[in-house]
Scaffold this motif. Sequence first.
Motif, PDB file in Angstrom:
ATOM      1  N   GLY A 376     -59.113  36.437  44.978  1.00  0.00           N
ATOM      2  CA  GLY A 376     -59.857  37.060  43.904  1.00  0.00           C
ATOM      3  C   GLY A 376     -58.956  37.607  42.832  1.00  0.00           C
ATOM      4  O   GLY A 376     -57.759  37.327  42.812  1.00  0.00           O
ATOM      5  N   SER A 377     -59.530  38.363  41.942  1.00  0.00           N
ATOM      6  CA  SER A 377     -58.729  38.932  40.862  1.00  0.00           C
ATOM      7  C   SER A 377     -59.220  40.337  40.573  1.00  0.00           C
ATOM      8  O   SER A 377     -60.350  40.701  40.899  1.00  0.00           O
ATOM      9  N   ASP A 388     -63.738  36.608  46.305  1.00  0.00           N
ATOM     10  CA  ASP A 388     -64.553  35.560  46.913  1.00  0.00           C
ATOM     11  C   ASP A 388     -64.603  35.720  48.426  1.00  0.00           C
ATOM     12  O   ASP A 388     -63.566  35.985  49.060  1.00  0.00           O
ATOM     13  N   GLN A 406     -70.113  30.200  50.462  1.00  0.00           N
ATOM     14  CA  GLN A 406     -69.133  30.978  49.691  1.00  0.00           C
ATOM     15  C   GLN A 406     -69.754  31.669  48.464  1.00  0.00           C
ATOM     16  O   GLN A 406     -70.508  31.060  47.719  1.00  0.00           O
ATOM     17  N   ASN A 438     -44.903  36.726  41.091  1.00  0.00           N
ATOM     18  CA  ASN A 438     -44.369  35.444  41.555  1.00  0.00           C
ATOM     19  C   ASN A 438     -43.526  35.532  42.822  1.00  0.00           C
ATOM     20  O   ASN A 438     -42.764  34.625  43.122  1.00  0.00           O
TER      21      ASN A 438
ATOM     22  N   PHE B 340     -46.610  29.249  43.234  1.00  0.00           N
ATOM     23  CA  PHE B 340     -46.447  30.705  43.288  1.00  0.00           C
ATOM     24  C   PHE B 340     -45.001  31.136  43.056  1.00  0.00           C
ATOM     25  O   PHE B 340     -44.587  32.184  43.512  1.00  0.00           O
ATOM     26  N   GLN B 384     -58.558  34.834  33.878  1.00  0.00           N
ATOM     27  CA  GLN B 384     -57.743  35.795  34.597  1.00  0.00           C
ATOM     28  C   GLN B 384     -57.715  35.496  36.092  1.00  0.00           C
ATOM     29  O   GLN B 384     -58.736  35.149  36.671  1.00  0.00           O
ATOM     30  N   GLY B 385     -56.520  35.659  36.662  1.00  0.00           N
ATOM     31  CA  GLY B 385     -56.366  35.721  38.099  1.00  0.00           C
ATOM     32  C   GLY B 385     -56.837  34.501  38.872  1.00  0.00           C
ATOM     33  O   GLY B 385     -56.846  33.381  38.378  1.00  0.00           O
ATOM     34  N   TYR B 386     -57.219  34.755  40.104  1.00  0.00           N
ATOM     35  CA  TYR B 386     -57.609  33.717  41.036  1.00  0.00           C
ATOM     36  C   TYR B 386     -58.847  32.983  40.540  1.00  0.00           C
ATOM     37  O   TYR B 386     -59.734  33.553  39.952  1.00  0.00           O
ATOM     38  N   THR B 388     -61.860  30.008  41.564  1.00  0.00           N
ATOM     39  CA  THR B 388     -62.477  29.179  42.594  1.00  0.00           C
ATOM     40  C   THR B 388     -62.770  27.826  41.972  1.00  0.00           C
ATOM     41  O   THR B 388     -63.460  27.737  40.965  1.00  0.00           O
ATOM     42  N   LYS B 397     -65.325  28.357  39.046  1.00  0.00           N
ATOM     43  CA  LYS B 397     -65.784  29.696  38.659  1.00  0.00           C
ATOM     44  C   LYS B 397     -64.542  30.511  38.322  1.00  0.00           C
ATOM     45  O   LYS B 397     -63.601  30.572  39.110  1.00  0.00           O
ATOM     46  N   SER B 399     -62.948  34.088  35.887  1.00  0.00           N
ATOM     47  CA  SER B 399     -63.245  35.247  35.042  1.00  0.00           C
ATOM     48  C   SER B 399     -62.630  35.056  33.658  1.00  0.00           C
ATOM     49  O   SER B 399     -61.435  34.767  33.550  1.00  0.00           O
TER      50      SER B 399
END
Lengths: 458, 464
Positions: A376-377, A388, A406, A438, B340, B384-386, B388, B397, B399
């Motif tokens: 997630g963020s 998630d 999910q 990182n 990463f 932004q960020g992670y 899906t 999906k 953000s």
Amino acid sequence: MLTIDPLESLLEQTRKQGAAYSDIRYGRIEQKNIIALDGEIIKENNCINSGYGIRMLSDGIITFASSPNIDYAKREIEKATRVSSLISNWKKGIAALIDAPVVDSSVIKKPKISWQEMDLRDNKENIRNLDDFIRDSLKVEAEIETDIMFMNWSERFGNSEGSRVHQEYPYAILTLTGRVMHNNLQVKYYQSFGGLGGIEVLPFDKFEQLTHFIEVINNLPNAQLVNQGKYHSILSEDMSWTLLHEVLGHSLEADNVLSGRSFSAGMLGLKIAPSMVSVIDDPYIETLGYYEYDSEGTKGRGTLLVDEGILSDFLHGRMTAAAMESETSANFRAYNYESLPQVRMSNIFFEPKDYSEEELFETVQNGLYIGEGLGGSSEPQTGEYNLDAQYGRIIKDGELADYILQFQISGKMTDTLSKIESISDRLVAQPGSCVKNNQRLYVGSVCPKIVVTEMKVS
Amino acid sequence: MSKNSCNRDEGELMYTDDELKDIASKVLQKAEKLFNLSEAEVFIQSLSHMMGGIEYRTPKVFQTTNRAGCAIRFYKNDELFFACFPLTSVLQELDNLEQITTYPIASKKFDFPEIKLSSSSVSNIYDKRIASLNEEEIYSLSYSMSEFEKTIDDIILDGSILFSLEKKVIANSTQALAFEKSTWCDISLRALYRGYDMISTSEKNLTSRQIPSSISSIVEDLVSETMQRSSLSETLSNLSVPIIFSPMAFSQIFSFSLVPLLRKPNAHKLSTLEFSPEFNLTDDGTVPGLPNSTAFDDEGISQAKTVVIKKGMLEQALNNSQFSQENEEKTGNSFRAKLFEIFPRNYQAYPDIFPSNLLVGEGQESYDQIINDVGEGIFVNSTQGYMTADYHSGTFKVSANDSYRVEQGAVAGTLPTFDVIGNIFELLSKSPRFSKDRKVVRPFNTPYSILSPYVYTEEISIFL
């Protein structure tokens, strides 16, 4: 002929160069990764990596150099000294280290069954047997991937103050990923096992640990889509940890606080959660997050971060502790010699309370069970998050009912904390990992289940 | 230049060009002799980073990272194995190669490619200025990024500038050897502004093979974006509006939801899809100046221009030696990358198929013309960020954390963070509009770049 320890030789050189402080880490990692598909090994990666990481503090400037080669490491020390003198008239940050005891220690954790000593044919058979057991219990068509990582991690640390620490830890992680079809779309679920130790921490002779994985895979093809809304929810141990680690935990890392990346800055001493909520970071729980000394040779200790709802501390290394006039909590860590350490969590968790699992479900009666986290963020400045969940289940009349595919939970951490209604009495530990700037680091995913009165779900 | 400063020339690096080539040959010979291997491949990477950083209220940091390692891939009894070692000890560790490698990699038998090049043939991937930068110059460049803090109250800047020099050698049992050296400049910068009624942040991550001509203009743009965001905050009311993605936002979505399908083993899915005839996609590792142009890939195959999708239809998937047919043309897309990591190229990773530089075809209209046509819409500048994403189904999906309302042909107020949900297959099938203007983006955590236009679509859902 007398052989000089390369670590001592490098420290001596930093002294000669006039560094106010220096520390050297010599690290070696031996790693084997195996991937199997439906019980057959399809890929193996073997890697050995070793070298020196050198941190120096001179004239208010931090320098860091890493090199696999001792001679080149010496040249990097000279270069770092020149940098400090060249830029001494420039604006500086806060560059001091809080005092820490001088230590001389050796910590060697041995696996009961080392991957390097076992008959590798047995390992192949273990993977097959595990897959056979899963296949026999599956009621649906599924592709099963088994990822295994064995690692021997060792590091020698020395600093100019006289501390010397030698640590060796073995790790073993097994991750199962199941892929099934749902209305012509592929969906997946994964679960990790293992942690600190050798083959003995993997589920090869503990098939009962696979029951949950099998049950989820069996139910995913018929899982429903979530109805958006706000739910009275029970968060699984892994999702409780994901929420705590990703949103609150990172905001309690003092380097994030100092650099304006934390919504918790300025909240020390304030009530941020109900009194039942206490949050602890403890490196001594034997998971992937276990360590006895951090990467600047400070003895690890548990830190009470939230004390009965009151924000009581941040996580520190020696530098952030000096900047904030605090004490180091021994959380300054790097995965290997190549990286400059940062303030990192070890095993962060909500302190368990007196509620049994049955009592949690009785409390909720009708709501949503939120399965393991997927990632997630979050906005570090505000504490807003989107996380998630790999799956969920309807809670009906206090019992687990239909499966949900999910979905995402979202909210603002201060608001979510205020809605924690109860916490279970049992910690569950799984392998976890964290990426910060990182740098990936293995950590323990350790938490009890929690109940949140209102969780936004989409 | 100060008398105290030190030039970082070739002689100061861990290994000279000749030393690296020599070690590659020795490792190959020893492996072949010790284990009677007739088919082996040696990959050596020598990497040197120098990074200057600025960070608010914490010390200024200067870092140098050096990596030198060797990966060996070989056949024994027609079974394929892989292992990697530090370069300092590879010749000794090789004695234990048979004990270390235990399980073969499941793969059809393939030949290590014939290496035709002996040195780099792509221009603009090696900048002598970067290779010879001294510490003072690097620190000066990184420090210049924080100058704006002095002129504008309440702005906080932090980030880093990373200069990298990589040398790679590939030798295999065809008895040829490939050598290349390249430079990179990566700028990561974040601005935080405490404006009138809110805190706003913006980030920029830029990758180039040369030192950018003006670092101050990059900072100036970022500061201006950040301040604008804090002063024009609006709420989102109408959710059924078209969306215009910036090259940065589109590339993030594209890289997670479609790029995995460009690889040979996955590409069969693409052949079943029919995209808009406006959608064209090329992979090109030969364009001078683009971030991932190289003379050859990490197996020693010459880089190429590959038309992947033409007028919406699959033309050719990206491949490498392991995943191509015997007589199939090799596209030169084998790269060793660890995700990463700030610099993903890493000898420790097993060679896999990645794009080099993906070029999404441009359209006929400019960005301004597309925006001018929009009565009401949303411009998404970054995500932004992670994220899906599922490349099997094309769903994603993410953000949107830097977005603006578009009204009567003009970009108006800043919007709060919201979720964008869609399907990349539908987005690229149902009349997408691509702008003439394109920008180079290196999506987060990927080893490749995307030259992407602005993309207009009506196929996206928004969730608050």
